[in-house]
Design a protein around this motif. Structure first.
Motif, PDB file in Angstrom:
ATOM      1  N   ILE A 183       0.823  -1.212   0.000  1.00 12.56           N
ATOM      2  CA  ILE A 183       0.000   0.000   0.000  1.00 12.56           C
ATOM      3  C   ILE A 183       0.861   1.268   0.000  1.00 12.56           C
ATOM      4  CG2 ILE A 183      -0.299   0.176   2.519  1.00 12.56           C
ATOM      5  CD1 ILE A 183      -3.255   0.600   0.241  1.00 12.56           C
ATOM      6  N   ARG A 184       2.042   1.198   0.623  1.00 10.87           N
ATOM      7  CA  ARG A 184       2.906   2.384   0.683  1.00 10.87           C
ATOM      8  C   ARG A 184       3.353   2.852  -0.692  1.00 10.87           C
ATOM      9  NH1 ARG A 184       7.146  -0.018   4.683  1.00 10.87           N
ATOM     10  NH2 ARG A 184       6.368  -1.836   3.611  1.00 10.87           N
ATOM     11  N   GLU A 185       3.388   1.944  -1.665  1.00  6.74           N
ATOM     12  CA  GLU A 185       3.781   2.310  -3.026  1.00  6.74           C
ATOM     13  C   GLU A 185       2.652   2.998  -3.789  1.00  6.74           C
ATOM     14  OE1 GLU A 185       6.059  -0.846  -5.190  1.00  6.74           O
ATOM     15  OE2 GLU A 185       5.437  -2.037  -3.452  1.00  6.74           O
ATOM     16  N   LEU A 186       1.451   2.902  -3.278  1.00  2.20           N
ATOM     17  CA  LEU A 186       0.270   3.332  -4.024  1.00  2.20           C
ATOM     18  C   LEU A 186      -0.374   4.607  -3.501  1.00  2.20           C
ATOM     19  CD1 LEU A 186      -1.376  -0.201  -4.238  1.00  2.20           C
ATOM     20  CD2 LEU A 186       0.205   0.861  -5.879  1.00  2.20           C
ATOM     21  N   ILE A 187       0.050   5.069  -2.349  1.00  2.38           N
ATOM     22  CA  ILE A 187      -0.618   6.192  -1.699  1.00  2.38           C
ATOM     23  C   ILE A 187       0.274   7.427  -1.614  1.00  2.38           C
ATOM     24  CG2 ILE A 187      -2.212   4.825  -0.292  1.00  2.38           C
ATOM     25  CD1 ILE A 187      -0.165   5.090   1.990  1.00  2.38           C
ATOM     26  N   ASP A 188      -0.369   8.579  -1.570  1.00  4.94           N
ATOM     27  CA  ASP A 188       0.320   9.824  -1.236  1.00  4.94           C
ATOM     28  C   ASP A 188       0.225  10.075   0.256  1.00  4.94           C
ATOM     29  OD1 ASP A 188       1.307  10.685  -3.703  1.00  4.94           O
ATOM     30  OD2 ASP A 188      -0.579  11.656  -4.243  1.00  4.94           O
ATOM     31  N   VAL A 189      -0.915   9.708   0.850  1.00  6.43           N
ATOM     32  CA  VAL A 189      -1.148   9.965   2.273  1.00  6.43           C
ATOM     33  C   VAL A 189      -1.816   8.742   2.893  1.00  6.43           C
ATOM     34  CG1 VAL A 189      -2.445  11.378   3.934  1.00  6.43           C
ATOM     35  CG2 VAL A 189      -1.473  12.447   1.889  1.00  6.43           C
ATOM     36  N   ILE A 190      -1.331   8.371   4.059  1.00  5.22           N
ATOM     37  CA  ILE A 190      -2.029   7.412   4.912  1.00  5.22           C
ATOM     38  C   ILE A 190      -1.923   7.979   6.316  1.00  5.22           C
ATOM     39  CG2 ILE A 190      -0.064   5.890   5.329  1.00  5.22           C
ATOM     40  CD1 ILE A 190      -2.074   3.528   5.075  1.00  5.22           C
ATOM     41  N   ARG A 191      -3.068   8.109   6.981  1.00  7.12           N
ATOM     42  CA  ARG A 191      -3.042   8.771   8.285  1.00  7.12           C
ATOM     43  C   ARG A 191      -4.169   8.259   9.165  1.00  7.12           C
ATOM     44  NH1 ARG A 191      -4.821  14.381   5.553  1.00  7.12           N
ATOM     45  NH2 ARG A 191      -6.954  13.795   5.086  1.00  7.12           N
TER      46      ARG A 191
END
Length: 107
Positions: A7-15
């Motif tokens: 998922i870290r490769e696909l997102i600009d923001v995770i919070r």
């Protein structure tokens, strides 16, 4: 076998953040509409996954919502401990997204 991406490769923001004193909400904002649509169509981000990652009953996952205009997914759970309660370690709920970083998405 299909390729997966973290998922870290696909997102600009995770919070994560408070959604009131008794709920936490998690936001996934994707890099593009194409990526968002693939993740949404995969159905991987769902109540069962969130419950498993946070070791809570599925009934404590209030919602998982796809928000197309923002290419985002929002999940909300019942806080294990209300904000500011004795023993609670993150009053603002801003440091609770770490379990989400392990999600693998089939691409």
């Amino acid at each position: 076998m299909s390729e997966t991406k973290n998922i870290r490769e696909l997102i600009d923001v995770i919070r994560s953040k408070n959604a009131g004193p008794y709920e936490l909400t998690f936001d996934f904002i994707f890099k593009s509409f194409e990526i968002y649509d693939k993740v949404k169509e995969s159905g991987v981000v769902n109540k069962e996954l969130i419950a498993d990652l946070y070791d809570i009953p599925v009934d404590d996952v209030i919602s998982v919502i796809n928000y197309d205009p923002a290419k985002a997914i929002k999940a909300t759970i019942v806080r294990p401990c209300s904000s500011g309660a004795v023993g609670e370690t993150d009053v603002y709920g801003a440091q609770q997204h770490a379990p989400l970083l392990s999600i693998e998405i089939p691409m």
